[in-house]
Design a protein around this motif. Structure first.
Motif, PDB file in Angstrom:
ATOM      1  N   TYR A   6       0.829  -1.214   0.000  1.00  0.00           N
ATOM      2  CA  TYR A   6       0.000   0.000   0.000  1.00  0.00           C
ATOM      3  C   TYR A   6       0.864   1.265   0.000  1.00  0.00           C
ATOM      4  O   TYR A   6       0.374   2.351  -0.270  1.00  0.00           O
ATOM      5  N   SER A  31       2.185   3.201  -3.887  1.00  0.00           N
ATOM      6  CA  SER A  31       1.590   4.383  -4.527  1.00  0.00           C
ATOM      7  C   SER A  31       2.304   5.671  -4.088  1.00  0.00           C
ATOM      8  O   SER A  31       2.332   6.643  -4.842  1.00  0.00           O
ATOM      9  N   ASN A  32       2.891   5.690  -2.886  1.00  0.00           N
ATOM     10  CA  ASN A  32       3.679   6.850  -2.444  1.00  0.00           C
ATOM     11  C   ASN A  32       4.979   6.941  -3.231  1.00  0.00           C
ATOM     12  O   ASN A  32       5.444   8.030  -3.557  1.00  0.00           O
ATOM     13  N   PRO A  39       3.586   7.307  -7.668  1.00  0.00           N
ATOM     14  CA  PRO A  39       2.209   7.796  -7.852  1.00  0.00           C
ATOM     15  C   PRO A  39       1.759   7.912  -9.317  1.00  0.00           C
ATOM     16  O   PRO A  39       0.561   7.871  -9.585  1.00  0.00           O
ATOM     17  N   VAL A  56       1.074   3.796  -9.834  1.00  0.00           N
ATOM     18  CA  VAL A  56       0.212   3.035  -8.921  1.00  0.00           C
ATOM     19  C   VAL A  56      -0.695   3.984  -8.152  1.00  0.00           C
ATOM     20  O   VAL A  56      -0.221   4.892  -7.471  1.00  0.00           O
ATOM     21  N   ARG A  57      -2.000   3.773  -8.267  1.00  0.00           N
ATOM     22  CA  ARG A  57      -2.972   4.609  -7.556  1.00  0.00           C
ATOM     23  C   ARG A  57      -3.202   4.061  -6.151  1.00  0.00           C
ATOM     24  O   ARG A  57      -3.248   4.799  -5.191  1.00  0.00           O
ATOM     25  N   ALA A  58      -3.388   2.716  -6.029  1.00  0.00           N
ATOM     26  CA  ALA A  58      -3.713   2.137  -4.725  1.00  0.00           C
ATOM     27  C   ALA A  58      -3.450   0.640  -4.708  1.00  0.00           C
ATOM     28  O   ALA A  58      -3.355  -0.004  -5.753  1.00  0.00           O
ATOM     29  N   CYS A  59      -3.360   0.107  -3.488  1.00  0.00           N
ATOM     30  CA  CYS A  59      -3.241  -1.333  -3.255  1.00  0.00           C
ATOM     31  C   CYS A  59      -4.049  -1.630  -1.999  1.00  0.00           C
ATOM     32  O   CYS A  59      -3.784  -1.062  -0.941  1.00  0.00           O
ATOM     33  N   TRP A 116      -4.790  -4.200  -6.921  1.00  0.00           N
ATOM     34  CA  TRP A 116      -4.002  -3.053  -7.363  1.00  0.00           C
ATOM     35  C   TRP A 116      -4.835  -2.188  -8.300  1.00  0.00           C
ATOM     36  O   TRP A 116      -5.552  -2.715  -9.151  1.00  0.00           O
ATOM     37  N   TYR A 140      -3.864   0.781 -10.977  1.00  0.00           N
ATOM     38  CA  TYR A 140      -2.627   1.302 -11.572  1.00  0.00           C
ATOM     39  C   TYR A 140      -2.913   1.937 -12.927  1.00  0.00           C
ATOM     40  O   TYR A 140      -3.995   1.773 -13.496  1.00  0.00           O
TER      41      TYR A 140
END
Length: 157
Positions: free
Chosen positions: A33, A36-37, A40, A43-46, A62, A64
């Motif tokens: 998770y 994404s940091n 960015p 990857v938007r989110a996990c 995921w 992305y």
């Protein structure tokens, strides 16, 4: 030659990053998770869907970007080898399965021979639904870019 053999493929790529093999593997397995940091633009989110982070059998989703489009992939962790910093994930659902019958992603981080950093190897094993589907080279390229960004993120002071 059987017709199904041309549908099955394997792509591999290795890249050197600044972070240690342990650091990279730990982030990918136990804290995806945070990817994404680090990356960015890719990857938007996990999100965890089942079990616990880093456990075999856990299911993660995921979100992305690939070629400018937002995509999703739900994966199950099939195997983990902490000694060799490797992880194997199988795609269960998602956009990539519109063109592929199966996709398995393997990632292994090996300490660099130069002393610091590591070499991250990605392997995509796949089976296409039809012969005219392109190999998932853009997916592999995206994974390599994410991995480089993770390496830079993990070694930031």
């Amino acid at each position: 030659m059987s017709s199904s053999s041309s549908l099955v493929g394997k792509l591999e790529s290795s890249t050197e990053i600044e972070a240690s093999a342990d650091m990279f593997h730990h982030m990918l397995l136990h804290k995806p998770y945070h990817v994404s940091n680090a990356s960015p633009n890719h990857v938007r989110a996990c999100v965890l869907h089942h079990s616990d982070w880093g456990k075999v059998g856990s299911i993660i989703c995921w979100t992305y970007f690939l070629k400018g489009e937002l995509k999703t992939a739900k994966e199950v962790i099939e195997s983990v080898d902490p000694k060799n910093n490797s992880i194997t994930m199988r795609v269960l659902e998602g956009d990539i399965l519109e063109e592929f019958k199966s996709v398995v992603v393997k990632c292994k981080a090996t300490p660099s021979a130069k002393g610091n950093g590591c070499v991250v190897q990605w392997i995509l094993e796949y089976e296409k639904l039809k012969e005219d589907v392109a190999d998932p080279e853009t997916t592999l390229e995206m994974l390599v870019e994410v991995c480089k960004e993770m390496g830079a993120h993990l070694t930031k002071p």
